[in-house]
Design a protein around this motif. Structure first.
Motif, mmCIF file in Angstrom:
data_model
loop_
_atom_site.group_PDB
_atom_site.id
_atom_site.type_symbol
_atom_site.label_atom_id
_atom_site.label_comp_id
_atom_site.label_asym_id
_atom_site.label_seq_id
_atom_site.Cartn_x
_atom_site.Cartn_y
_atom_site.Cartn_z
ATOM 1 N N ASP A 70 37.766 47.856 20.335
ATOM 2 C CA ASP A 70 36.679 47.262 21.042
ATOM 3 C C ASP A 70 37.319 46.331 22.328
ATOM 4 N N ASP A 71 38.313 45.414 21.815
ATOM 5 C CA ASP A 71 38.933 44.680 22.513
ATOM 6 C C ASP A 71 39.824 45.218 23.760
ATOM 7 N N ARG A 72 40.220 46.243 23.286
ATOM 8 C CA ARG A 72 41.195 47.194 24.298
ATOM 9 C C ARG A 72 40.328 47.538 25.336
ATOM 10 N N LYS A 73 38.926 48.208 24.692
ATOM 11 C CA LYS A 73 37.861 48.652 26.135
ATOM 12 C C LYS A 73 37.708 47.588 26.864
ATOM 13 N N LYS A 74 37.351 46.489 26.406
ATOM 14 C CA LYS A 74 37.121 45.262 27.160
ATOM 15 C C LYS A 74 38.084 45.037 28.261
ATOM 16 N N MET A 75 39.379 45.237 27.799
ATOM 17 C CA MET A 75 40.638 44.966 28.676
ATOM 18 C C MET A 75 40.790 46.120 29.598
ATOM 19 N N ILE A 76 40.322 47.214 29.333
ATOM 20 C CA ILE A 76 40.520 48.283 30.426
ATOM 21 C C ILE A 76 39.356 48.222 31.341
ATOM 22 N N GLY A 77 37.964 47.736 30.838
ATOM 23 C CA GLY A 77 37.067 47.385 31.819
ATOM 24 C C GLY A 77 37.323 46.551 32.667
ATOM 25 N N ALA A 78 37.876 45.382 32.370
ATOM 26 C CA ALA A 78 38.371 44.257 33.249
ATOM 27 C C ALA A 78 39.570 44.633 34.363
ATOM 28 N N LEU A 79 40.333 45.829 33.806
ATOM 29 C CA LEU A 79 41.376 46.066 34.716
ATOM 30 C C LEU A 79 40.747 47.053 35.589
ATOM 31 N N LEU A 80 39.846 47.822 35.262
ATOM 32 C CA LEU A 80 38.916 48.556 36.614
ATOM 33 C C LEU A 80 38.232 47.740 37.458
ATOM 34 N N PHE A 81 37.762 46.543 36.874
ATOM 35 C CA PHE A 81 37.026 45.707 37.718
ATOM 36 C C PHE A 81 38.142 45.235 38.902
ATOM 37 N N LEU A 82 39.441 44.921 38.191
ATOM 38 C CA LEU A 82 40.453 44.467 39.173
ATOM 39 C C LEU A 82 40.909 45.350 40.234
ATOM 40 N N GLU A 83 40.932 46.691 39.747
ATOM 41 C CA GLU A 83 41.347 47.741 40.521
ATOM 42 C C GLU A 83 40.136 48.050 42.010
ATOM 43 N N ALA A 84 38.982 47.675 41.552
ATOM 44 C CA ALA A 84 37.923 48.069 42.384
ATOM 45 C C ALA A 84 38.007 47.024 43.343
ATOM 46 N N ALA A 85 38.629 45.597 43.107
ATOM 47 C CA ALA A 85 38.635 44.652 43.962
ATOM 48 C C ALA A 85 39.967 44.684 44.703
ATOM 49 N N GLU A 86 40.602 46.045 44.306
ATOM 50 C CA GLU A 86 42.023 46.135 45.067
ATOM 51 C C GLU A 86 43.035 45.193 44.703
ATOM 52 N N LEU A 87 42.959 44.378 43.713
ATOM 53 C CA LEU A 87 43.736 43.513 43.127
ATOM 54 C C LEU A 87 44.955 44.086 42.396
ATOM 55 N N VAL A 88 44.668 45.130 41.852
ATOM 56 C CA VAL A 88 45.608 45.839 41.141
ATOM 57 C C VAL A 88 45.618 47.352 41.343
ATOM 58 N N GLU A 89 46.566 48.114 41.190
ATOM 59 C CA GLU A 89 46.750 49.480 41.222
ATOM 60 C C GLU A 89 46.832 50.123 39.768
ATOM 61 N N SER A 90 46.606 51.225 39.806
ATOM 62 C CA SER A 90 46.825 52.182 38.807
ATOM 63 C C SER A 90 47.546 53.318 38.985
ATOM 64 N N ARG A 91 48.199 54.000 38.210
ATOM 65 C CA ARG A 91 48.593 55.537 38.283
ATOM 66 C C ARG A 91 48.655 55.937 36.829
ATOM 67 N N PHE A 92 48.415 57.310 36.484
ATOM 68 C CA PHE A 92 48.481 57.697 35.482
ATOM 69 C C PHE A 92 50.121 58.156 34.965
ATOM 70 N N GLU A 93 50.127 57.940 33.553
ATOM 71 C CA GLU A 93 51.539 58.151 33.088
ATOM 72 C C GLU A 93 52.100 59.643 33.435
#
Lengths: 93, 208
Positions: A70-93
């Motif tokens: 559950d906590d992991r899902k929350k972290m991923i949710g927060a990361l997606l928020f950050l990505e939407a705000a263009e504060l972080v980027e992501s790429r797939f492994e």
């Protein structure tokens, strides 16, 4: 593809934190000011230019490798928020 | 080491507290920031357009009255990110010289997508002897003869046009220039014009 398999990084100058107002940062890359909740602010503090997984971010924060699902899902949710705000980027492994 | 452990403990407490709250990110933009963001977005997501791109400077031996092999431009539009380079083939060779500029019509409706991998391999090479390579965050364009004097282009996130001028027998690259993607915004005319352009070793790039 799921967000679990993403690697997270920030390939820009640091978001400049307000020394007085916690959670407020100015992004010199876009000129925008962001007001971050506790979790996004905490995650942003350990994300740098090295693409890393959620597990690695957890390890950076807590020194532990594992976290509850559950906590992991929350972290991923927060990361997606950050990505939407263009504060972080992501790429797939 | 004790300080490190204390920091970890502090982070752990912060994390568990933070996990109980909703993840909120609110963003505010000032007027000038909006302008900057607009320019940034323009580079990051340029509109599809079939509009002329004007490439300068021309090779020394090239003029309006003397278009030839050395006046040709090979143009690609690249997008650079941490996964390497990806790009779009625009119009390949063009020797139309007008007012001291090579004119290249971009036609993305017929363009093909391609990717240059971080290891320099190109799954869709135009000419295998011209393979690009990547060094750090720079794109290395082979020099004349396929590698004599490589041209190093700074890699930045965003779209840019790469103009490659071949040598006379078309076996190698004589010069290479990178340009910010110029778009035809009806008000600003071009995203690139709102940003400074610097020249380093013959390479033009977006300032900043």
């Amino acid at each position: 593809m799921t967000a679990d398999r993403r690697l997270w990084f920030r390939n820009r100058p640091d978001c400049l934190s307000d020394p007085v107002c916690e959670g407020v940062c100015f992004d010199p890359a876009t000129g925008e000011t962001h007001f971050l909740g506790d979790l996004p602010a905490l995650l942003l503090s350990v994300i740098d230019s090295e693409p890393v997984s959620v597990d690695r971010l957890t390890q950076r924060l807590t020194g532990a490798d594992a976290i509850a699902d559950d906590d992991r899902k929350k972290m991923i949710g927060a990361l997606l928020f950050l990505e939407a705000a263009e504060l972080v980027e992501s790429r797939f492994e | 080491m004790a300080a490190h452990d204390e920091k970890i403990s502090q982070n752990r407490r912060k994390l568990f507290k933070a996990l109980s709250a909703a993840p909120v990110v609110t963003t505010f933009s000032s007027g000038s920031a909006l302008a900057n963001a607009s320019a940034h977005q323009c580079l990051a997501n340029p509109p599809v357009a079939s509009t002329p791109q004007y490439l300068e400077p021309l090779p020394a031996e090239c003029s309006d009255s003397n278009p030839g092999a050395n006046c040709m431009a090979y143009v690609e539009r690249f997008y650079w990110d941490n996964d390497g380079l990806s790009g779009t083939h625009l119009q390949y060779w063009n020797n139309t010289v007008t007012d001291g500029r090579i004119v290249v019509l971009t036609d993305e409706t017929t363009a093909t997508l391609f990717t240059v991998n971080p290891d320099g391999s190109d799954p869709d090479p135009i000419n295998t002897s011209w393979n690009y390579s990547v060094s750090g965050s720079n794109l290395i364009v082979p020099g004349q003869g396929g590698g004599a004097t490589p041209v190093s282009l700074p890699g930045k996130t965003g779209y840019f046009l790469l103009e490659v001028v071949p040598n006379a027998d078309l076996t190698g690259i004589q010069e290479a220039y990178a340009y910010p993607q110029a778009t035809q915004d009806p008000l600003a005319q071009s995203c690139g014009t709102s940003l400074g352009v610097t020249a380093t070793n013959g390479v033009h790039w977006v300032d900043g």
